[in-house]
Design an enzyme around this catalytic site. Structure first.
Site, PDB file in Angstrom:
ATOM      1  N   CYS A 180     -16.642  44.620  87.731  1.00  0.00           N
ATOM      2  CA  CYS A 180     -16.563  45.638  89.052  1.00  0.00           C
ATOM      3  C   CYS A 180     -17.807  45.127  89.702  1.00  0.00           C
ATOM      4  O   CYS A 180     -18.266  43.888  90.300  1.00  0.00           O
ATOM      5  CB  CYS A 180     -16.117  47.145  89.088  1.00  0.00           C
ATOM      6  SG  CYS A 180     -15.788  47.214  91.274  1.00  0.00           S
ATOM      7  N   HIS A 189     -10.966  47.440  86.282  1.00  0.00           N
ATOM      8  CA  HIS A 189     -12.876  48.624  85.779  1.00  0.00           C
ATOM      9  C   HIS A 189     -10.995  49.044  84.387  1.00  0.00           C
ATOM     10  O   HIS A 189     -10.502  50.045  84.599  1.00  0.00           O
ATOM     11  CB  HIS A 189     -12.331  49.998  86.174  1.00  0.00           C
ATOM     12  CG  HIS A 189     -13.264  49.886  87.340  1.00  0.00           C
ATOM     13  ND1 HIS A 189     -14.635  50.182  87.416  1.00  0.00           N
ATOM     14  CD2 HIS A 189     -13.391  49.394  88.526  1.00  0.00           C
ATOM     15  CE1 HIS A 189     -15.268  50.512  88.589  1.00  0.00           C
ATOM     16  NE2 HIS A 189     -14.449  49.453  89.672  1.00  0.00           N
ATOM     17  N   GLU A 228     -12.407  50.540  81.387  1.00  0.00           N
ATOM     18  CA  GLU A 228     -13.067  51.930  81.386  1.00  0.00           C
ATOM     19  C   GLU A 228     -12.305  53.330  81.420  1.00  0.00           C
ATOM     20  O   GLU A 228     -12.262  54.472  81.470  1.00  0.00           O
ATOM     21  CB  GLU A 228     -14.360  52.000  81.252  1.00  0.00           C
ATOM     22  CG  GLU A 228     -14.847  52.414  82.646  1.00  0.00           C
ATOM     23  CD  GLU A 228     -14.240  50.897  83.708  1.00  0.00           C
ATOM     24  OE1 GLU A 228     -15.391  51.260  84.703  1.00  0.00           O
ATOM     25  OE2 GLU A 228     -14.201  50.037  83.774  1.00  0.00           O
TER      26      GLU A 228
END
Length: 188
Positions: free
Chosen positions: A79, A169, A171
């Site tokens: 991002c 994202h 994660e």
């Protein structure tokens, strides 16, 4: 192998949790003296790219990290991290590291309400969950930039030399394969 996680602002803790799950040693980059430690790869997390870029310069970290990236240090950028690596930002004269020759459109999917989740293919990995939060996308790439992922005909993942950049994202989802791919790249 040790990974440095830029921890000035943004979703760095979520990346650290993934590295914990993978058993990969890491430490946080919070100040210039942290750059004196040995590390083999770098994670640039999501967050506010303008704030991160400003802090990198104010804290005296920018030049050192730029040199490491230019010299081939493996990077995983998500991002805002993608924005930091872009050589050009659509409609914005700002530049940060500018190490991937691509034009990125910031907040391309709108504000927070434009955030969404989907599943799509990442080359070399397969179908992965993708969480987009005020995400950018890549408007165009130059020669040598490998497109890894698209959603609705928009480029959302690229590879350039040892740099992986994603608009979403990874994660924030339970799928660890993007981070595993990054570890493989960093170990090569």
């Amino acid at each position: 192998m040790t990974i440095a996680v830029l921890a000035l602002q943004g979703a760095f803790i979520e990346h650290e949790k993934v590295l914990d799950q993978l058993g990969i040693p890491y430490f946080e980059l919070r100040q210039a003296s942290d750059l004196d430690r040995d590390f083999d790869a770098l994670i640039l997390p999501g967050g506010e790219s303008t704030v991160q870029g400003k802090l990198l310069r104010e804290l005296g970290m920018y030049d050192n990290l730029l040199e490491k990236i230019q010299n081939g240090m493996p990077v995983l950028a998500t991002c805002a991290g993608m924005i930091l690596l872009a050589s050009e930002l659509e409609g914005d004269s700002a530049q940060h590291f500018a190490t991937i020759p691509m034009c990125v459109k910031r907040n391309a999917y709108g504000r927070q309400l434009g955030s969404f989740h989907t599943v799509s293919k990442v080359d070399g990995i397969g179908e992965v969950p993708m969480t987009f939060i005020r995400a950018p996308y890549v408007d165009q790439v130059s020669e040598g930039v490998e497109v890894l992922a698209t959603v609705d005909d928009k480029i959302v993942g690229v590879k350039y030399h040892n740099q992986l950049a994603f608009a979403f994202h990874p994660e924030l989802d339970d799928d660890l394969r993007i981070h595993q791919k990054f570890i493989e790249l960093a170990s090569a």
